[in-house]
Write an enzyme that holds these catalytic residues in place. Structure first.
Site, PDB file in Angstrom:
ATOM      1  N   LYS A  54      44.183  35.026  34.744  1.00  0.00           N
ATOM      2  CA  LYS A  54      45.177  35.684  35.607  1.00  0.00           C
ATOM      3  C   LYS A  54      46.511  34.934  35.529  1.00  0.00           C
ATOM      4  O   LYS A  54      47.581  35.542  35.433  1.00  0.00           O
ATOM      5  CB  LYS A  54      44.653  35.736  37.057  1.00  0.00           C
ATOM      6  CG  LYS A  54      43.528  36.746  37.234  1.00  0.00           C
ATOM      7  CD  LYS A  54      42.768  36.610  38.551  1.00  0.00           C
ATOM      8  CE  LYS A  54      41.563  37.561  38.542  1.00  0.00           C
ATOM      9  NZ  LYS A  54      40.677  37.456  39.700  1.00  0.00           N
ATOM     10  N   GLN A  98      40.013  33.986  45.005  1.00  0.00           N
ATOM     11  CA  GLN A  98      38.950  34.335  44.059  1.00  0.00           C
ATOM     12  C   GLN A  98      37.598  34.353  44.769  1.00  0.00           C
ATOM     13  O   GLN A  98      37.268  33.432  45.523  1.00  0.00           O
ATOM     14  CB  GLN A  98      38.950  33.331  42.885  1.00  0.00           C
ATOM     15  CG  GLN A  98      37.989  33.669  41.773  1.00  0.00           C
ATOM     16  CD  GLN A  98      38.354  34.957  41.029  1.00  0.00           C
ATOM     17  OE1 GLN A  98      39.528  35.315  40.916  1.00  0.00           O
ATOM     18  NE2 GLN A  98      37.353  35.665  40.528  1.00  0.00           N
ATOM     19  N   ASP A 121      44.724  42.200  45.889  1.00  0.00           N
ATOM     20  CA  ASP A 121      43.339  42.589  45.587  1.00  0.00           C
ATOM     21  C   ASP A 121      42.948  43.876  46.324  1.00  0.00           C
ATOM     22  O   ASP A 121      41.953  44.509  45.972  1.00  0.00           O
ATOM     23  CB  ASP A 121      42.377  41.486  46.058  1.00  0.00           C
ATOM     24  CG  ASP A 121      41.848  40.633  44.921  1.00  0.00           C
ATOM     25  OD1 ASP A 121      41.728  41.145  43.803  1.00  0.00           O
ATOM     26  OD2 ASP A 121      41.533  39.461  45.175  1.00  0.00           O
TER      27      ASP A 121
HETATM   28  N1  GUN Z   1      35.620  38.128  41.857  1.00  0.00           N
HETATM   29  C1  GUN Z   1      35.178  39.077  40.996  1.00  0.00           C
HETATM   30  N2  GUN Z   1      36.084  40.074  40.882  1.00  0.00           N
HETATM   31  C2  GUN Z   1      37.120  39.744  41.686  1.00  0.00           C
HETATM   32  C3  GUN Z   1      38.360  40.386  41.983  1.00  0.00           C
HETATM   33  O1  GUN Z   1      38.693  41.462  41.497  1.00  0.00           O
HETATM   34  N3  GUN Z   1      39.163  39.717  42.867  1.00  0.00           N
HETATM   35  C4  GUN Z   1      38.801  38.539  43.431  1.00  0.00           C
HETATM   36  N4  GUN Z   1      39.652  37.984  44.297  1.00  0.00           N
HETATM   37  N5  GUN Z   1      37.652  37.930  43.180  1.00  0.00           N
HETATM   38  C5  GUN Z   1      36.825  38.533  42.308  1.00  0.00           C
END
Ligand code: GUN
Length: 292
Positions: A54, A98, A121
């Protein structure tokens, strides 16, 4: 029939390019550089890779990014303090915590603390609620779900009246995807571990989205001829004689379904790259709503 293989890598690249151009234009117009903060608690190797990717994507597009890595035994109050700071930091337009979080930290409480206008998100209860509510527009749509819809639209621009089946009811993928498909006028069934006769339900689907977390769960004879199949799974299957010692598989039997479906996403190279591309788009959107 041989299915169209939906190239998520290429579609994601197109979206990232568009975001990169828009970021340059913003900066040339004297507006602020979009900023994303990521927060990782603990040292889960998969989460570390996701966060690193990211940040890399931000870097390539001219988006400012800052990453906070907190130890595994971090307590709720420490995380709350950091989120409160990020909520008011003017250079940060998007905040991503995350998931999963270590067991001592309540995930829902953490997601609820994020400023909903920085919730790139789309997991804050206000954004989740607005997605569920037909009359309102969420500030942000969860990245994987938004990516799935883009992939479907690449082969089927209008899904009105189509029979959609989503396997998986997670708050991150299954549930928001089902809601998004419903908002786009599909008739949606959500399946999960307690569903009776999953294969028979899948056979009804014109659109089948599989987010089960179970390698090769969906077989060829579960798929209606001409269906569109979106495979969200990424499973590491130990394979001692492969170069890495494991291979990545999806949640579907790709080799069988490719001869039955109208279109299918590969693993890797399908849904995976879309999640980060949509995150970049959400971060730009967050910045563009911010006046300075
Ligand atoms: N863990 C797995 N997929 C995601 C996501 O799309 N966002 C976040 N914040 N954590 C994740």
């Amino acid at each position: 029939m041989t299915a169209v293989i939906i190239d998520g890598k290429k579609i994601a690249e197109g979206i990232r390019n568009e975001v990169g151009i828009a970021v340059k234009e913003r900066i040339a117009a004297g507006l602020s550089v979009p900023g994303l903060a990521t927060v990782l608690v603990g040292n889960d190797p998969a989460s570390q890779i996701y966060v690193r990717n990211k940040m890399k994507a931000c870097d390539r597009l001219g988006i400012y990014s800052v990453s906070y890595t907190l130890p595994e035994d971090t307590d709720f109050e420490t995380l709350k303090e950091l989120i409160n700071q990020l909520n008011v930091a003017p250079e940060i337009h998007g905040i991503l915590v995350q998931l999963p979080l270590p067991p001592q930290i309540d995930e829902y409480s953490v997601l609820s603390m994020i400023n909903p206008q920085k919730d790139v998100d789309g997991f804050h209860p206000i954004n989740a609620g607005m997605l569920a509510r037909k009359e309102s527009e969420p500030w942000f749509i969860p990245c994987t779900s938004a990516g799935i819809l883009r992939l479907i639209h690449s082969v089927q621009p209008d899904i009105t009246g189509m029979e959609a089946v989503v396997i998986g009811r997670s708050s991150i993928v299954g549930m928001p995807t089902a809601q998004l498909l419903c908002r786009n006028n599909a008739t949606v069934t959500i399946c999960h571990t307690k569903t009776v006769n999953l294969a028979a339900v899948c056979r009804r689907a014109d659109l089948l989205v599989v987010a089960a977390g179970h390698s090769k769960l969906v077989k060829g004879d579960w798929v209606k001829p001409g269906a569109i199949v979106i495979d969200v799974g990424i499973n590491r299957v130990n394979t001692p004689d492969s170069p890495k010692g494991y291979i990545l598989t999806g949640d579907t039997e790709f080799d069988e379904i490719v001869n039955i479906a109208k279109a299918i996403t590969p693993v890797p190279g399908g849904v995976g790259p879309m999640t980060i591309a949509m995150l970049m788009q959400n971060t730009l959107l967050a910045a563009s709503r911010y006046s300075a």
